[in-house]
Design a protein around this motif. Sequence first.
Motif, short mmCIF file in Angstrom:
data_model
loop_
_atom_site.label_atom_id
_atom_site.label_comp_id
_atom_site.label_asym_id
_atom_site.label_seq_id
_atom_site.Cartn_x
_atom_site.Cartn_y
_atom_site.Cartn_z
N LYS A 143 13.13 1.22 122.94
CA LYS A 143 14.34 1.60 122.19
C LYS A 143 14.10 1.55 120.69
O LYS A 143 14.60 2.39 119.94
CB LYS A 143 15.51 0.68 122.58
CG LYS A 143 16.02 0.90 123.98
CD LYS A 143 17.41 0.35 124.20
CE LYS A 143 17.46 -1.15 124.15
NZ LYS A 143 18.82 -1.67 124.42
N THR A 147 14.39 4.65 118.17
CA THR A 147 15.23 4.60 116.98
C THR A 147 14.44 5.01 115.74
O THR A 147 14.93 5.75 114.89
CB THR A 147 15.78 3.16 116.79
OG1 THR A 147 16.52 2.79 117.94
CG2 THR A 147 16.68 3.07 115.56
N TYR A 184 23.00 -2.48 120.64
CA TYR A 184 21.90 -1.61 121.07
C TYR A 184 20.54 -2.32 121.02
O TYR A 184 19.75 -2.20 121.95
CB TYR A 184 21.88 -0.36 120.18
CG TYR A 184 20.82 0.65 120.56
CD1 TYR A 184 20.87 1.30 121.80
CD2 TYR A 184 19.78 0.95 119.70
CE1 TYR A 184 19.91 2.23 122.16
CE2 TYR A 184 18.81 1.89 120.06
CZ TYR A 184 18.89 2.53 121.28
OH TYR A 184 17.93 3.45 121.62
#
Length: 408
Positions: A143, A147, A184
């Motif tokens: 992740k 990003t 997140y």
Amino acid sequence: MNTATQKFLTFGDRQIILVGTAHVSAESIEEVKAAVRENNPDNVAIELDEKRLASIEDPDSWRKMDIVQVLKNKMGFLMLANIILAGYQKRMGEGTGVKPGEEMAAAIHAAKEAGIPQTMVDRPIGVTLKRAWSKNSLWGKCKLLATLLGTAFVSDDEDATPEKIEELKKNNEMDSLMKELSGYLPVVKEVLIDERDRYLASKIWECKGNRVLAVLGAGHLPGVQACLEKLAEGKISSDCSDIDSAPKKTAAAKISMWFIPLLIIALIAAGFYFGGKSKGWDMLSAWVIWNGALAGIGAAVALAHPLVILISIIGAPVTSLCPFVGIGLVAGLLQAVLKKPAVLDMENLQQDASSVRGFYKNRILRVLLVFFLSSLGSSIGTFAAGASLVASVTTFFNKIVSWIKGIF
């Protein structure tokens, strides 16, 4: 005084003034200058580390960078992440005409003009990025990479306007941003925000003088204020030795480095021993094809030199079995040799890092792209091949069970 971006904290006979800024804001520059003049502090604390200070004082220092040494020192991912984040800030600043970090430079200049000492109070960016990476799970790392890539390839249409930049200094906007990041990427939020809030507060607390003015990003205001109050009450210590370096690898982590390579070798060996030569060669081929093909595709997407693509295909199945040398390192170094970066690439590094086209045009950035995408392809290939090998083992699993029973 702007109460939304300035906090006056009094602890006995000591006063600490926090000035929150947006890093590409013209208004922040003027506010910082005015705050130094009007408050006449004993010390000005700056949200910079010594390395970033050196780059401000010597803007051409990055020209001395040796991309080959960067890769050899295993700093490729950190440098790429740093460049991507710097490029993102630069794109934001283009809408305001302000260079990233210009408000910090303005604070330093204003303090020097007034004869006021300055103290750099931020943690080195390299330590922060290493901690964010090492503390993340595999899914968290994926992740984080997604990003970063999203940040690197954001559309130019999303450049920030001066109005949007100034909105970043409002607490409600920052609160919502921190909440989103926390949900997140909680580990990244912990390292990037919470740890640095504590680090910044501790270094500000240790600054000499009874009147300290600290210039820091607006997002850190609430956290730093809370930590300073805890320091004043004796609830926490200013000792940050537990967060001022990258976590050392545990014994379990060192063992796990060898786990996947040894498992892959064991599965292929089992294929030859229990499944026969045909099954063994099928499994070995699956490993080579998955790993080599995806590493080669990664290098090709980065528009690497044809020889680099070929080496990525051939080398990835081998380097994936060695924890110390990844195909990204080999491919990146070879790309740097075959397409040696020129002086012009160094001069345009910061400008090129702000666009997708620039990443492919600039030879330094291309080396990092080759390094990253070939590594990513090989990593995906490792897991895909591993799954394929495990599936193959199920076809002769009964033979393995019988063999184990025979031993005992």
